[in-house]
Design an enzyme around this catalytic site. Structure first.
Site, short mmCIF file in Angstrom:
data_model
loop_
_atom_site.label_atom_id
_atom_site.label_comp_id
_atom_site.label_asym_id
_atom_site.label_seq_id
_atom_site.Cartn_x
_atom_site.Cartn_y
_atom_site.Cartn_z
CE LYS A 158 -67.90 4.84 70.35
NZ LYS A 158 -68.92 4.01 70.97
CB CYS B 81 -70.82 22.17 70.57
SG CYS B 81 -71.44 21.61 68.99
N GLY C 201 -76.09 23.52 71.16
CA GLY C 201 -77.63 23.09 71.11
C GLY C 201 -78.26 22.80 69.60
CD1 TRP D 221 -71.89 15.60 68.01
CD2 TRP D 221 -69.77 14.88 67.70
NE1 TRP D 221 -71.99 14.37 67.68
CE2 TRP D 221 -70.94 13.81 67.39
CE3 TRP D 221 -68.45 14.64 67.68
CZ2 TRP D 221 -70.40 12.72 67.19
CZ3 TRP D 221 -68.17 13.39 67.41
CH2 TRP D 221 -69.03 12.23 67.15
O1 M6R Z 1 -69.93 3.00 64.77
P1 M6R Z 1 -70.70 1.54 64.32
O2 M6R Z 1 -72.34 1.90 65.19
O3 M6R Z 1 -70.89 1.33 62.99
O4 M6R Z 1 -70.14 0.62 65.41
C1 M6R Z 1 -70.60 -0.95 65.13
C2 M6R Z 1 -69.98 -1.61 66.11
O5 M6R Z 1 -68.50 -1.97 65.89
C3 M6R Z 1 -70.46 -1.26 67.56
O6 M6R Z 1 -71.73 -1.25 67.72
C4 M6R Z 1 -69.65 -2.29 68.54
O7 M6R Z 1 -70.40 -3.54 68.46
C5 M6R Z 1 -69.78 -1.64 70.03
N1 M6R Z 1 -68.69 -1.82 70.53
C6 M6R Z 1 -70.96 -2.47 71.07
O8 M6R Z 1 -70.78 -2.01 72.20
#
Ligand code: M6R
Length: 610
Positions: free
Chosen positions: A605, A2, A99, A74
């Site tokens: 992401k 956090c 923490g 977080w």
């Molecule tokens: O959030 P998740 O772990 O479910 O995501 C899975 C994949 O989309 C993720 O691991 C992706 O392959 C990465 N960008 C790899 O570096």
């Protein structure tokens, strides 16, 4: 992970706290709050969501105060919500915390018996109540805080304000970062320097067990274990604000790679007892009898998390001798899997929001399996819908390429495999203790492994213009070959393949010529001799070999033109160590090719669509 901030000085603290929290949002962003003092009274404003939501919720109030603390969260204990958002309060005491308090459960039970009323599910609230319980019997806020912290096990960076001494902020650190900003008649505390860089570049870094008492007239620092004042050096920071946000690194990916010793330490914190040779599975809502009766385990995930699942199978089948099946989530959801009674599905997901993974998780539930998720995001859909959850506690991962989330998933799988093996009587207490000792050494081993960075940069300089790359691995490190190849494709747009080395002669060997770099993973293991022979096959066909091996390997130098050596650990933990040079290689090649490291083209992401 956090972010915390605090200010005392002549200015209005409210915009300083809000601005500081925005700079710390990379450390957490599921809820936020501030607390400040006016006429000796504390006020708290909190809300679920990002800082801009907090900002707009207080805008019309035109708040003013010369002293305050703030927090961006977080979640680790308790879902993201207003009640669980910091600051937390007990009477006139307010605390912000970054923490994990390991013994919060026992502390909370003890305080409840004494009549303390809790309003959140967080571990942090126990610190407030402890300080509150001591404040009347103490000479000062710092004394009450010291007494309270004597009861606390775990990691913390805290900021405390109190109605009893409305002109003071207390800051204490143990195993979570805390820095002080020294301005002209004004003082700041924060989890990281960018929070106050706009106001001052003079910084003091607090060390473990140091307490800072901040007033309008200055800061005094002492070691709370030795009860002695400490003289600290004031550093002058030259970073730009954007560099500072990335901890001085150029990209989040690099920062996250280098965060791994801390992230892994947080994954294991408070989760096992060496004396009892036991994993604390109660935290995951699991019992020994449930684990003992498990008949089969399915592991399901996407991308890098799927690579963790593949490694999990090696760990579980070897340690606990339980049959495992691994599926890519998008395949599992449509393949009509046969799920026998007594099956557990382990879902692995950093975000907890990946559409295919969630669909597979729901399908497994529909077919009668119990579901456990290994997840990084508290409050995510996967965590909410699972029967059991093991949070990885690696903190927000911002770079699209998953690094620290991956190695903390592997750490969680290691712990879980030991738990199943113990429940099924497949490991003796002596063996479990030895596996725990190896785990305790892991953060340090990862730190050592990161020292290969310069050697990897040299290799990247030589190979960054190639159009193809081959990664070879065997056994538990075969999925690391897949992972190395995925990372290279993802962030440098070079075509790469990962292969089990023994499979090379069934096709890919035809690709080998002087232009194809081949990276071979050769850790000490029962298949080392096999991989050395595979390397000979590459060498004799003119391929350019890069070998990653365990230090002390005397046979490796003659086999490869580039050798990188890694510290020794046990076989189950070796994929964590061996992923480090591969992640670094992908990173450096991406930078040399001028690609967008943190946000590669066409990728997100979190993949929330099918
Ligand atoms: O959030 P998740 O772990 O479910 O995501 C899975 C994949 O989309 C993720 O691991 C992706 O392959 C990465 N960008 C790899 O570096």
């Amino acid at each position: 992970m956090c972010g915390i901030i605090g200010y005392i000085g002549p200015k209005n603290s409210i915009p300083i706290l809000i601005n500081g929290l925005k700079r710390l949002e990379y450390r957490g962003y599921d809820s936020a709050g501030i607390s400040f003092l006016n006429d000796g009274k504390v006020s708290v404003r909190r809300c679920a969501g990002k800082i801009k939501e907090l900002e707009s919720s207080i805008k019309s109030e035109k708040l003013k105060s010369p002293i305050g603390v703030g927090h961006t969260r977080w979640a680790t204990h308790g879902k993201p919500s207003e009640e669980n958002a910091h600051p937390h309060r007990a009477g006139g005491i307010v605390v912000v915390h970054n923490g994990i308090i390991e013994n919060y459960f026992e502390l909370r039970a003890g305080l409840k018996k004494k009549g303390h009323k809790f309003t959140s599910e967080t571990d942090t609230e126990v610190i407030c109540h402890l300080i509150h319980s001591y404040i009347k019997k103490s000479k000062s806020l710092e004394e009450a805080t010291k007494k309270a912290l004597k009861h606390v096990d775990g990691a913390y960076a805290i900021g405390v304000i109190s109605e009893s001494e409305p002109d003071k902020i207390i800051a204490v650190k143990k195993d979570s970062p805390l820095v002080l900003g020294i301005g002209e008649g004004e003082y700041f505390l924060a989890s990281d320097i960018p929070a106050f860089l706009k106001y001052t570049r003079k910084v003091i870094i607090l060390e473990n067990d140091e307490m800072a008492v901040m007033t309008r007239s200055g800061v005094s620092i002492s070691n709370i274990l030795k009860n002695k004042p400490v003289k600290k050096k004031i550093m002058q920071i030259t970073w730009s604000p954007t560099m500072a946000e990335k901890g001085g690194y150029k990209h989040f990916m690099m920062k996250e790679i280098f965060e791994q010793p801390r992230a892994i330490a947080d994954t294991i914190r408070g989760r096992f007892s060496i004396e009892k040779a036991k994993v604390n599975i109660e935290e995951f809502s699991l019992t020994e009898s449930r684990l003992k009766n498990l008949k089969k385990i399915f592991l399901v995930a996407c991308g890098t998390s799927w690579h963790a699942a593949l490694i999990g199978k090696y760990m579980l089948e070897d340690m606990a001798q339980i049959p495992c099946e691994v599926d890519i989530a998008s395949e599992f959801r449509y393949r009509k899997p046969l799920i026998p009674r007594g099956s557990l599905m382990i879902v692995i997901t950093q975000s907890g929001e990946t559409a295919d993974t969630l669909a597979a998780q729901r399908e497994a539930k529909r077919l009668g399996a119990k579901v456990m998720t290994i997840c990084n995001v508290v409050g995510s859909t996967s965590a909410r819908e699972a029967d059991s959850v093991c949070f990885t506690h690696s903190g927000p991962e911002i770079g699209v390429a998953s690094t620290k989330a991956f190695t903390t998933q592997l750490t969680a799988l290691y712990l879980f495999s030991i738990a199943v093996a113990k429940a099924k009587g497949k490991l003796k207490p002596k063996e479990i203790k030895s596996l725990f000792r190896d785990l305790l050494e892991l953060p340090e081993k990862v730190e050592q492994a990161l020292q290969c960075n310069n050697a990897i940069l040299k290799i990247a300089r030589k190979f960054h213009r190639v159009s193809d790359f081959l990664y070879l691995g065997r056994g538990i490190n075969y999925p690391i070959a897949l992972e190395g190849a995925l990372k290279l494709k993802e962030i440098s747009y070079i075509h790469a393949e990962g292969y089990p080395a023994g499979e090379m002669k069934h096709g890919p060997i035809a690709l080998i010529d002087k232009d194809l770099p081949v990276l071979a993973l050769a850790p000490d293991s029962n298949v080392l001799e096999k991989i050395l022979s595979n390397m000979e096959e590459v060498k004799s066909r003119g391929g350019q070999l890069i070998a990653v091996a365990t230090e002390g390997n005397s046979k490796i130098q003659s086999r490869a033109s580039h050798v990188v050596l890694m510290p020794k650990t046990n076989n189950y933990l070796s994929p964590i160590i061996f992923s480090i040079p591969l992640h670094l290689l992908a990173y450096h090649i991406s930078v040399l090719r001028k690609c967008n490291v943190d946000q590669p083209r066409n990728l997100a992401k979190s993949v929330t669509v099918e």
